[in-house]
Design a protein around this motif. Structure first.
Motif, PDB file in Angstrom:
ATOM      1  N   THR A  14     -12.434 -13.004   7.034  1.00 54.97           N
ATOM      2  CA  THR A  14     -12.259 -13.429   8.415  1.00 54.97           C
ATOM      3  C   THR A  14     -12.929 -12.426   9.344  1.00 54.97           C
ATOM      4  OG1 THR A  14     -10.129 -14.383   7.808  1.00 54.97           O
ATOM      5  CG2 THR A  14     -10.559 -14.088  10.164  1.00 54.97           C
ATOM      6  N   VAL A  15     -13.833 -12.905  10.214  1.00 53.44           N
ATOM      7  CA  VAL A  15     -14.604 -12.022  11.076  1.00 53.44           C
ATOM      8  C   VAL A  15     -14.672 -12.611  12.481  1.00 53.44           C
ATOM      9  CG1 VAL A  15     -16.894 -11.032  11.476  1.00 53.44           C
ATOM     10  CG2 VAL A  15     -16.039 -11.266   9.152  1.00 53.44           C
ATOM     11  N   THR A  30     -13.925 -17.788   9.242  1.00 51.65           N
ATOM     12  CA  THR A  30     -13.131 -17.474   8.058  1.00 51.65           C
ATOM     13  C   THR A  30     -13.625 -18.334   6.900  1.00 51.65           C
ATOM     14  OG1 THR A  30     -10.890 -17.091   7.228  1.00 51.65           O
ATOM     15  CG2 THR A  30     -11.231 -19.106   8.493  1.00 51.65           C
ATOM     16  N   THR A  31     -13.588 -17.763   5.713  1.00 57.08           N
ATOM     17  CA  THR A  31     -14.043 -18.455   4.508  1.00 57.08           C
ATOM     18  C   THR A  31     -12.850 -18.672   3.592  1.00 57.08           C
ATOM     19  OG1 THR A  31     -16.207 -17.406   4.667  1.00 57.08           O
ATOM     20  CG2 THR A  31     -15.613 -18.346   2.529  1.00 57.08           C
ATOM     21  N   ILE A  32     -12.706 -19.891   3.120  1.00 55.44           N
ATOM     22  CA  ILE A  32     -11.625 -20.202   2.185  1.00 55.44           C
ATOM     23  C   ILE A  32     -12.068 -19.739   0.794  1.00 55.44           C
ATOM     24  CG2 ILE A  32     -10.172 -22.038   1.218  1.00 55.44           C
ATOM     25  CD1 ILE A  32      -9.856 -21.515   4.294  1.00 55.44           C
ATOM     26  N   VAL A  53      -9.576 -24.655  18.029  1.00 51.87           N
ATOM     27  CA  VAL A  53     -10.439 -25.722  17.520  1.00 51.87           C
ATOM     28  C   VAL A  53     -11.105 -25.211  16.252  1.00 51.87           C
ATOM     29  CG1 VAL A  53     -12.455 -27.158  18.011  1.00 51.87           C
ATOM     30  CG2 VAL A  53     -10.871 -26.564  19.850  1.00 51.87           C
ATOM     31  N   ILE A  54     -11.168 -26.060  15.237  1.00 48.49           N
ATOM     32  CA  ILE A  54     -11.787 -25.705  13.960  1.00 48.49           C
ATOM     33  C   ILE A  54     -13.081 -26.484  13.787  1.00 48.49           C
ATOM     34  CG2 ILE A  54     -11.471 -25.656  11.452  1.00 48.49           C
ATOM     35  CD1 ILE A  54      -9.413 -23.982  12.848  1.00 48.49           C
ATOM     36  N   GLN A  55     -14.109 -25.829  13.293  1.00 51.08           N
ATOM     37  CA  GLN A  55     -15.370 -26.475  12.941  1.00 51.08           C
ATOM     38  C   GLN A  55     -15.662 -26.067  11.506  1.00 51.08           C
ATOM     39  OE1 GLN A  55     -17.419 -28.662  14.425  1.00 51.08           O
ATOM     40  NE2 GLN A  55     -18.673 -28.590  12.608  1.00 51.08           N
ATOM     41  N   ASP A  56     -15.914 -27.029  10.638  1.00 50.35           N
ATOM     42  CA  ASP A  56     -16.047 -26.715   9.218  1.00 50.35           C
ATOM     43  C   ASP A  56     -17.477 -26.446   8.762  1.00 50.35           C
ATOM     44  OD1 ASP A  56     -17.108 -29.235   9.186  1.00 50.35           O
ATOM     45  OD2 ASP A  56     -15.849 -29.994   7.579  1.00 50.35           O
ATOM     46  N   LYS A  73     -16.438 -22.717   4.927  1.00 45.90           N
ATOM     47  CA  LYS A  73     -16.560 -21.734   6.000  1.00 45.90           C
ATOM     48  C   LYS A  73     -16.148 -22.421   7.286  1.00 45.90           C
ATOM     49  CE  LYS A  73     -20.020 -18.928   3.901  1.00 45.90           C
ATOM     50  NZ  LYS A  73     -20.473 -17.613   4.203  1.00 45.90           N
ATOM     51  N   LEU A  74     -15.166 -21.870   7.947  1.00 49.09           N
ATOM     52  CA  LEU A  74     -14.640 -22.467   9.171  1.00 49.09           C
ATOM     53  C   LEU A  74     -14.975 -21.594  10.361  1.00 49.09           C
ATOM     54  CD1 LEU A  74     -11.055 -23.303   7.887  1.00 49.09           C
ATOM     55  CD2 LEU A  74     -13.065 -24.772   7.831  1.00 49.09           C
TER      56      LEU A  74
END
Length: 91
Positions: A14-15, A30-32, A53-56, A73-74
């Motif tokens: 997470t950055v 952030t990366t799952i 808000v999330i963008q995938d 990657k979100l």
């Protein structure tokens, strides 16, 4: 400069990428990973601060039914969430 960004983003899942102080928002990536608590869960099951808000990573808006998979990657845009809160929610 690019190598510094790559080094910083490779060190953690997470950055914080950008802080827009005039707009009052942060852009956090952030990366799952396979070890992420969010892996295999749908987005609706993740508790996030209001105004987030999330963008995938694709040019679409993810739905609450989107299932998070390792490698996703979100980009998170939020008025309220901190880098640590996003890390806690997804990792």
């Amino acid at each position: 400069m690019i190598s510094l960004i790559e080094e910083a983003t490779g060190a953690t899942d997470t950055v914080a990428l950008l802080r827009l102080s005039k707009a009052g928002v942060d852009v956090i990536e952030t990366t799952i990973t396979p070890r992420s608590r969010a892996a295999g869960r749908v987005l609706a099951e993740i508790s996030l601060p209001a105004g987030t808000v999330i963008q995938d990573g694709r040019p679409t808006v993810p739905t609450p039914e989107m299932r998070l998979q390792p490698g996703d990657k979100l980009l998170v845009v939020s008025h309220a969430a901190t880098e640590q809160e996003i890390h806690t929610a997804f990792q």
